[in-house]
Write a protein that holds these residues in place. Structure first.
Motif, PDB file in Angstrom:
ATOM      1  N   ARG A  43      50.672  67.880  16.479  1.00 38.32           N
ATOM      2  CA  ARG A  43      51.594  67.325  17.471  1.00 38.32           C
ATOM      3  C   ARG A  43      51.913  68.413  18.488  1.00 38.32           C
ATOM      4  NH1 ARG A  43      57.668  66.241  16.913  1.00 38.32           N
ATOM      5  NH2 ARG A  43      58.000  64.374  18.144  1.00 38.32           N
ATOM      6  N   VAL A  44      51.730  68.122  19.767  1.00 38.09           N
ATOM      7  CA  VAL A  44      51.930  69.113  20.825  1.00 38.09           C
ATOM      8  C   VAL A  44      52.932  68.586  21.837  1.00 38.09           C
ATOM      9  CG1 VAL A  44      50.794  70.488  22.612  1.00 38.09           C
ATOM     10  CG2 VAL A  44      49.517  69.824  20.568  1.00 38.09           C
ATOM     11  N   CYS A  45      53.927  69.417  22.164  1.00 35.30           N
ATOM     12  CA  CYS A  45      54.884  69.049  23.205  1.00 35.30           C
ATOM     13  C   CYS A  45      54.186  69.173  24.549  1.00 35.30           C
ATOM     14  CB  CYS A  45      56.105  69.977  23.145  1.00 35.30           C
ATOM     15  SG  CYS A  45      57.278  69.682  24.503  1.00 35.30           S
ATOM     16  N   GLY A  46      54.206  68.121  25.324  1.00 32.34           N
ATOM     17  CA  GLY A  46      53.567  68.120  26.638  1.00 32.34           C
ATOM     18  C   GLY A  46      54.339  68.904  27.681  1.00 32.34           C
ATOM     19  N   ASP A  47      55.567  69.302  27.368  1.00 34.74           N
ATOM     20  CA  ASP A  47      56.371  70.059  28.322  1.00 34.74           C
ATOM     21  C   ASP A  47      56.223  71.569  28.146  1.00 34.74           C
ATOM     22  OD1 ASP A  47      57.453  67.767  29.596  1.00 34.74           O
ATOM     23  OD2 ASP A  47      58.885  67.552  27.959  1.00 34.74           O
ATOM     24  N   CYS A  48      56.286  72.064  26.887  1.00 31.64           N
ATOM     25  CA  CYS A  48      56.233  73.517  26.675  1.00 31.64           C
ATOM     26  C   CYS A  48      55.025  73.981  25.876  1.00 31.64           C
ATOM     27  CB  CYS A  48      57.509  74.019  26.002  1.00 31.64           C
ATOM     28  SG  CYS A  48      57.647  73.581  24.242  1.00 31.64           S
ATOM     29  N   GLY A  49      54.303  73.052  25.229  1.00 26.21           N
ATOM     30  CA  GLY A  49      53.116  73.415  24.480  1.00 26.21           C
ATOM     31  C   GLY A  49      53.347  73.771  23.020  1.00 26.21           C
ATOM     32  N   LEU A  50      54.568  73.617  22.515  1.00 23.51           N
ATOM     33  CA  LEU A  50      54.827  73.882  21.103  1.00 23.51           C
ATOM     34  C   LEU A  50      53.895  73.020  20.258  1.00 23.51           C
ATOM     35  CD1 LEU A  50      56.716  75.241  18.935  1.00 23.51           C
ATOM     36  CD2 LEU A  50      57.953  73.077  18.943  1.00 23.51           C
ATOM     37  N   VAL A  51      53.251  73.642  19.265  1.00 22.03           N
ATOM     38  CA  VAL A  51      52.327  72.933  18.383  1.00 22.03           C
ATOM     39  C   VAL A  51      52.934  72.856  16.990  1.00 22.03           C
ATOM     40  CG1 VAL A  51      50.029  72.950  17.337  1.00 22.03           C
ATOM     41  CG2 VAL A  51      50.336  73.764  19.686  1.00 22.03           C
ATOM     42  N   GLU A  52      52.908  71.657  16.394  1.00 26.50           N
ATOM     43  CA  GLU A  52      53.384  71.446  15.030  1.00 26.50           C
ATOM     44  C   GLU A  52      52.243  70.848  14.222  1.00 26.50           C
ATOM     45  OE1 GLU A  52      58.058  70.389  15.533  1.00 26.50           O
ATOM     46  OE2 GLU A  52      56.646  68.766  16.000  1.00 26.50           O
ATOM     47  N   TRP A  53      52.081  71.316  12.975  1.00 29.33           N
ATOM     48  CA  TRP A  53      51.069  70.798  12.064  1.00 29.33           C
ATOM     49  C   TRP A  53      51.775  70.140  10.890  1.00 29.33           C
ATOM     50  CZ3 TRP A  53      45.706  71.648  12.627  1.00 29.33           C
ATOM     51  CH2 TRP A  53      45.357  72.484  13.691  1.00 29.33           C
ATOM     52  N   PHE A  54      51.361  68.948  10.512  1.00 30.54           N
ATOM     53  CA  PHE A  54      51.925  68.230   9.383  1.00 30.54           C
ATOM     54  C   PHE A  54      50.808  67.894   8.406  1.00 30.54           C
ATOM     55  CE2 PHE A  54      54.662  67.408  12.970  1.00 30.54           C
ATOM     56  CZ  PHE A  54      55.934  67.526  12.452  1.00 30.54           C
ATOM     57  N   ALA A  55      50.921  68.368   7.170  1.00 30.68           N
ATOM     58  CA  ALA A  55      49.938  68.027   6.142  1.00 30.68           C
ATOM     59  C   ALA A  55      50.025  66.538   5.846  1.00 30.68           C
ATOM     60  CB  ALA A  55      50.202  68.831   4.872  1.00 30.68           C
ATOM     61  N   SER A  56      48.881  65.924   5.607  1.00 28.22           N
ATOM     62  CA  SER A  56      48.890  64.496   5.290  1.00 28.22           C
ATOM     63  C   SER A  56      49.460  64.264   3.895  1.00 28.22           C
ATOM     64  CB  SER A  56      47.477  63.908   5.402  1.00 28.22           C
ATOM     65  OG  SER A  56      46.623  64.508   4.480  1.00 28.22           O
ATOM     66  N   GLU A  57      49.954  63.072   3.677  1.00 31.07           N
ATOM     67  CA  GLU A  57      50.613  62.708   2.418  1.00 31.07           C
ATOM     68  C   GLU A  57      49.752  63.019   1.194  1.00 31.07           C
ATOM     69  OE1 GLU A  57      53.676  61.338   1.737  1.00 31.07           O
ATOM     70  OE2 GLU A  57      54.267  61.482   3.830  1.00 31.07           O
ATOM     71  N   GLU A  58      48.460  62.797   1.286  1.00 32.63           N
ATOM     72  CA  GLU A  58      47.597  62.964   0.114  1.00 32.63           C
ATOM     73  C   GLU A  58      47.540  64.410  -0.383  1.00 32.63           C
ATOM     74  OE1 GLU A  58      43.182  62.713   0.933  1.00 32.63           O
ATOM     75  OE2 GLU A  58      43.979  62.119   2.892  1.00 32.63           O
ATOM     76  N   TYR A  59      47.917  65.390   0.444  1.00 34.40           N
ATOM     77  CA  TYR A  59      47.878  66.790   0.042  1.00 34.40           C
ATOM     78  C   TYR A  59      49.236  67.346  -0.367  1.00 34.40           C
ATOM     79  CZ  TYR A  59      43.219  66.685   1.962  1.00 34.40           C
ATOM     80  OH  TYR A  59      41.918  66.355   2.209  1.00 34.40           O
ATOM     81  N   LEU A  60      50.295  66.591  -0.173  1.00 34.24           N
ATOM     82  CA  LEU A  60      51.629  67.121  -0.445  1.00 34.24           C
ATOM     83  C   LEU A  60      51.842  67.511  -1.907  1.00 34.24           C
ATOM     84  CD1 LEU A  60      53.944  64.982   1.844  1.00 34.24           C
ATOM     85  CD2 LEU A  60      53.169  67.333   2.159  1.00 34.24           C
TER      86      LEU A  60
END
Length: 71
Positions: A43-60
């Motif tokens: 997930r990337v903020c289109g305003d500042c470029g902050l990037v977030e990564w979220f592991a999918s449910e199957e790996y939690l």
């Protein structure tokens, strides 16, 4: 999984771009638990470029078993 915030935690912006992807050869560097190309939502903020990564449910569960819970 809790829905991501609609507001960027860095700049307060609200325009996000996202897609599911895999780490491809980097999976063991980022999540070294023997996963083969773990799927994540990027997930990337289109305003500042902050990037977030979220592991999918199957790996939690594997993450819970192989990582220390922060206190």
């Amino acid at each position: 999984m809790k829905a991501p915030s609609k507001t960027c935690r860095n700049c307060g912006g609200s325009g996000f771009y996202s897609r599911m992807t895999s780490f491809n050869g980097m999976g063991n560097l980022v999540m070294p638990i023997g996963l083969r190309s773990p799927e994540c939502k990027v997930r990337v903020c289109g305003d500042c470029g902050l990037v977030e990564w979220f592991a999918s449910e199957e790996y939690l569960q594997m993450i819970r078993e192989n990582y220390a819970l922060e206190s």
